[in-house]
Design a protein around this motif. Structure first.
Motif, PDB file in Angstrom:
ATOM      1  N   GLY A  53      -8.223   2.266  -7.505  1.00 20.43           N
ATOM      2  CA  GLY A  53      -7.592   3.029  -6.426  1.00 20.43           C
ATOM      3  C   GLY A  53      -7.008   4.350  -6.920  1.00 20.43           C
ATOM      4  N   ASN A  54      -6.884   4.497  -8.248  1.00 24.25           N
ATOM      5  CA  ASN A  54      -6.416   5.756  -8.826  1.00 24.25           C
ATOM      6  C   ASN A  54      -7.584   6.467  -9.509  1.00 24.25           C
ATOM      7  OD1 ASN A  54      -3.758   5.146  -8.086  1.00 24.25           O
ATOM      8  ND2 ASN A  54      -3.462   3.931  -9.951  1.00 24.25           N
ATOM      9  N   LYS A 106       6.473  10.205 -12.481  1.00 24.68           N
ATOM     10  CA  LYS A 106       5.184  10.676 -13.007  1.00 24.68           C
ATOM     11  C   LYS A 106       4.030  10.319 -12.075  1.00 24.68           C
ATOM     12  CE  LYS A 106       2.800  10.142 -17.424  1.00 24.68           C
ATOM     13  NZ  LYS A 106       3.067  10.125 -18.872  1.00 24.68           N
ATOM     14  N   ILE A 107       3.242  11.344 -11.737  1.00 24.17           N
ATOM     15  CA  ILE A 107       2.063  11.115 -10.890  1.00 24.17           C
ATOM     16  C   ILE A 107       0.782  11.293 -11.699  1.00 24.17           C
ATOM     17  CG2 ILE A 107       1.763  13.506 -10.022  1.00 24.17           C
ATOM     18  CD1 ILE A 107       1.399  12.171  -7.196  1.00 24.17           C
ATOM     19  N   CYS A 108       0.896  12.006 -12.826  1.00 26.64           N
ATOM     20  CA  CYS A 108      -0.306  12.278 -13.628  1.00 26.64           C
ATOM     21  C   CYS A 108       0.048  12.351 -15.102  1.00 26.64           C
ATOM     22  CB  CYS A 108      -0.902  13.615 -13.181  1.00 26.64           C
ATOM     23  SG  CYS A 108      -2.149  14.269 -14.298  1.00 26.64           S
ATOM     24  N   ILE A 129      -4.583  10.137 -12.634  1.00 19.55           N
ATOM     25  CA  ILE A 129      -3.772  10.564 -11.484  1.00 19.55           C
ATOM     26  C   ILE A 129      -3.555   9.358 -10.569  1.00 19.55           C
ATOM     27  CG2 ILE A 129      -3.583  12.118  -9.491  1.00 19.55           C
ATOM     28  CD1 ILE A 129      -5.310  14.138 -10.944  1.00 19.55           C
ATOM     29  N   ASN A 130      -2.299   9.087 -10.266  1.00 17.84           N
ATOM     30  CA  ASN A 130      -1.985   7.972  -9.366  1.00 17.84           C
ATOM     31  C   ASN A 130      -2.279   8.407  -7.941  1.00 17.84           C
ATOM     32  OD1 ASN A 130      -1.028   6.547 -11.593  1.00 17.84           O
ATOM     33  ND2 ASN A 130       1.054   7.350 -11.328  1.00 17.84           N
ATOM     34  N   VAL A 131      -3.320   7.802  -7.370  1.00 17.94           N
ATOM     35  CA  VAL A 131      -3.753   8.236  -6.037  1.00 17.94           C
ATOM     36  C   VAL A 131      -3.290   7.233  -4.966  1.00 17.94           C
ATOM     37  CG1 VAL A 131      -5.711   8.919  -4.594  1.00 17.94           C
ATOM     38  CG2 VAL A 131      -5.742   9.441  -7.040  1.00 17.94           C
ATOM     39  N   ASN A 132      -3.808   6.011  -5.027  1.00 16.29           N
ATOM     40  CA  ASN A 132      -3.556   5.078  -3.913  1.00 16.29           C
ATOM     41  C   ASN A 132      -2.725   3.852  -4.293  1.00 16.29           C
ATOM     42  OD1 ASN A 132      -5.032   6.583  -1.956  1.00 16.29           O
ATOM     43  ND2 ASN A 132      -6.928   5.890  -2.928  1.00 16.29           N
ATOM     44  N   GLN A 133      -2.261   3.793  -5.536  1.00 20.60           N
ATOM     45  CA  GLN A 133      -1.449   2.637  -5.938  1.00 20.60           C
ATOM     46  C   GLN A 133      -0.102   2.712  -5.213  1.00 20.60           C
ATOM     47  OE1 GLN A 133      -1.353   2.090 -10.160  1.00 20.60           O
ATOM     48  NE2 GLN A 133       0.128   0.426 -10.089  1.00 20.60           N
ATOM     49  N   THR A 142       9.825   5.091 -12.471  1.00 21.55           N
ATOM     50  CA  THR A 142       9.341   6.280 -13.190  1.00 21.55           C
ATOM     51  C   THR A 142       7.951   6.740 -12.760  1.00 21.55           C
ATOM     52  OG1 THR A 142       8.547   4.784 -14.913  1.00 21.55           O
ATOM     53  CG2 THR A 142      10.678   5.862 -15.311  1.00 21.55           C
ATOM     54  N   ALA A 143       7.255   5.934 -11.952  1.00 25.63           N
ATOM     55  CA  ALA A 143       5.890   6.317 -11.565  1.00 25.63           C
ATOM     56  C   ALA A 143       5.789   6.439 -10.053  1.00 25.63           C
ATOM     57  CB  ALA A 143       4.891   5.277 -12.067  1.00 25.63           C
ATOM     58  N   VAL A 144       4.867   7.300  -9.616  1.00 23.40           N
ATOM     59  CA  VAL A 144       4.696   7.534  -8.180  1.00 23.40           C
ATOM     60  C   VAL A 144       3.233   7.887  -7.931  1.00 23.40           C
ATOM     61  CG1 VAL A 144       5.204  10.028  -8.236  1.00 23.40           C
ATOM     62  CG2 VAL A 144       5.810   8.726  -6.212  1.00 23.40           C
ATOM     63  N   SER A 145       2.769   7.654  -6.709  1.00 22.06           N
ATOM     64  CA  SER A 145       1.377   8.006  -6.393  1.00 22.06           C
ATOM     65  C   SER A 145       1.346   8.998  -5.229  1.00 22.06           C
ATOM     66  CB  SER A 145       0.594   6.755  -5.982  1.00 22.06           C
ATOM     67  OG  SER A 145       1.089   6.264  -4.749  1.00 22.06           O
TER      68      SER A 145
END
Ligand code: BTN
Length: 233
Positions: A53-54, A106-108, A129-133, A142-145
């Motif tokens: 999904g990413n 962080k997204i990427c 790159i965090n896309v759809n998670q 700490t992480a985002v999509s």
């Protein structure tokens, strides 16, 4: 120019590792893409969680002139990521040296690996790159999509196409201009941080990729590998 050839996998251990193993048969600019990775790698020997999904891809740069050009490449990749995210209405910023953040998460992540110690034969640039998670479990602070930010799914393929478009455009632009954008998108300038238990103001980044820091005792440039910027305030 990247992306003329794209090698696709449903699953692979790591797109960076694939390129390192096969570099001699891959043409300059070839992209390796995988829907998931079983041993995705981050910097400092971290693992990079790689559920479907990413976006997980790497590309190879051949005929690389010198090690000092690596920061230039890193800056071009970081700027391309920020610009592609803008096309999707996601407002990212660069956290030196090569994380892209949204709302301080962080997204990427970008992992650049080079061959050899003196002459560089090739460089591998890996981008996640965090896309759809939606759920980052223990990393949720700490992480985002993109989906966390936008509320809807995005096409992983379109995100890749956006990266290729922006990177290829940026490749044509003189570095001094790209560097202005890198600084403009950069989060850390004007922030304070602790380095070796001393407080410093981060006053700039040099075109060679060194961080310029100062306090009342001194002003100095420190190299990209010598620090871990954890706390910025
Ligand atoms: C980091 O921030 O630590 C860098 C993360 C880089 C992850 C990407 S995903 C595609 C490529 N293949 C890997 O094994 N790592 C990079």
């Amino acid at each position: 120019m990247i992306g003329k050839e794209i090698i696709r996998f449903d699953s692979i251990e790591s797109t960076n590792s694939y390129i390192k193993r096969n570099h001699s048969t891959l043409n300059d600019g070839t992209i390796v893409l995988s829907k998931t990775q079983s041993s995705g790698r981050g910097r400092s020997d971290h693992t990079w969680m790689s559920e479907e999904g990413n976006l997980y891809f790497s590309f190879i740069v051949k005929g690389f002139a010198s090690r000092s050009k690596i920061f230039e490449l890193l800056a071009r990749v970081s700027v391309a990521v920020v610009e592609l995210l803008r096309d999707f209405h996601v407002d990212g910023s660069i956290k030196y040296p090569n994380d892209v953040l949204v709302d301080n998460k962080k997204i990427c992540g970008i992992l650049i690996e080079s061959s050899g110690t003196k002459e560089i034969d090739y460089v591998v640039v890996g981008v996640g790159i965090n896309v759809n998670q939606v759920d980052f479990k223990e990393l949720s602070d700490t992480a985002v999509s993109m989906k966390n930010t936008l509320g809807n799914d995005s096409s992983v393929e379109e995100v890749l196409v956006g990266f290729i478009k922006h990177f290829n455009l940026i490749e044509e632009v003189p570095f001094t201009k790209v560097f202005e954008d890198y600084l403009r998108y950069s989060l850390i300038i004007g922030k304070r941080t602790l380095i070796d238990d001393e407080e410093y103001l981060i006053s700039g980044i040099s075109e060679a990729g060194k961080l310029i820091i100062e306090n009342d005792k001194e002003s100095k440039e420190i190299s990209l590998n010598s620090i871990q910027l954890t706390d910025l305030y």
